[in-house]
Design a protein around this motif. Structure first.
Motif, mmCIF file in Angstrom:
data_model
loop_
_atom_site.group_PDB
_atom_site.id
_atom_site.type_symbol
_atom_site.label_atom_id
_atom_site.label_comp_id
_atom_site.label_asym_id
_atom_site.label_seq_id
_atom_site.Cartn_x
_atom_site.Cartn_y
_atom_site.Cartn_z
ATOM 1 N N THR A 47 0.798 -1.196 0.010
ATOM 2 C CA THR A 47 0.012 -0.041 -0.011
ATOM 3 C C THR A 47 0.914 1.173 0.091
ATOM 4 N N THR A 51 0.854 4.041 -2.703
ATOM 5 C CA THR A 51 0.409 5.530 -2.414
ATOM 6 C C THR A 51 1.501 6.437 -2.665
ATOM 7 N N ARG A 54 0.943 7.127 -6.302
ATOM 8 C CA ARG A 54 -0.407 7.944 -6.752
ATOM 9 C C ARG A 54 0.145 9.551 -6.098
ATOM 10 N N ASP A 72 -5.515 12.962 1.651
ATOM 11 C CA ASP A 72 -5.439 11.536 1.840
ATOM 12 C C ASP A 72 -4.235 11.066 2.579
ATOM 13 N N LEU A 73 -3.257 11.764 2.266
ATOM 14 C CA LEU A 73 -2.043 11.336 3.342
ATOM 15 C C LEU A 73 -2.114 11.887 4.689
#
Length: 84
Positions: A47, A51, A54, A72-73
């Motif tokens: 993941t 991430t 992205r 999101d982070l």
């Protein structure tokens, strides 16, 4: 008329630095291609690696993509690179 940034231009340097840090931490294990070398228990690509990809793409995209990725982070507890 405004100039359109090139595809590879970084629009959010702080997000790009964070993506780079995540990618360094979550890279493929040198002896086991199916494991992450970052110490997480996930199978490669983990993941964290996904991430990082992205985040790197968002750092080169329009501002609203970078802004969303920053949130999101933050929601997952990953600090931005300058906030360490």
């Amino acid at each position: 008329m405004t100039a359109v940034p090139s595809v590879d231009a970084v629009t959010d340097p702080l997000l790009a630095a964070t993506a780079s840090r995540l990618a360094r931490c979550h890279r493929r294990h040198p002896q086991d291609a199916d494991r992450c070398a970052g110490g997480c228990t996930e199978q490669w690509p983990c993941t964290g690696a996904k991430t990082a990809e992205r985040a790197a793409a968002a750092a080169r995209g329009p501002w609203h993509k970078a802004w969303t990725m920053r949130h999101d982070l933050a929601a997952t507890g990953v600090p931005l690179a300058g906030a360490l």
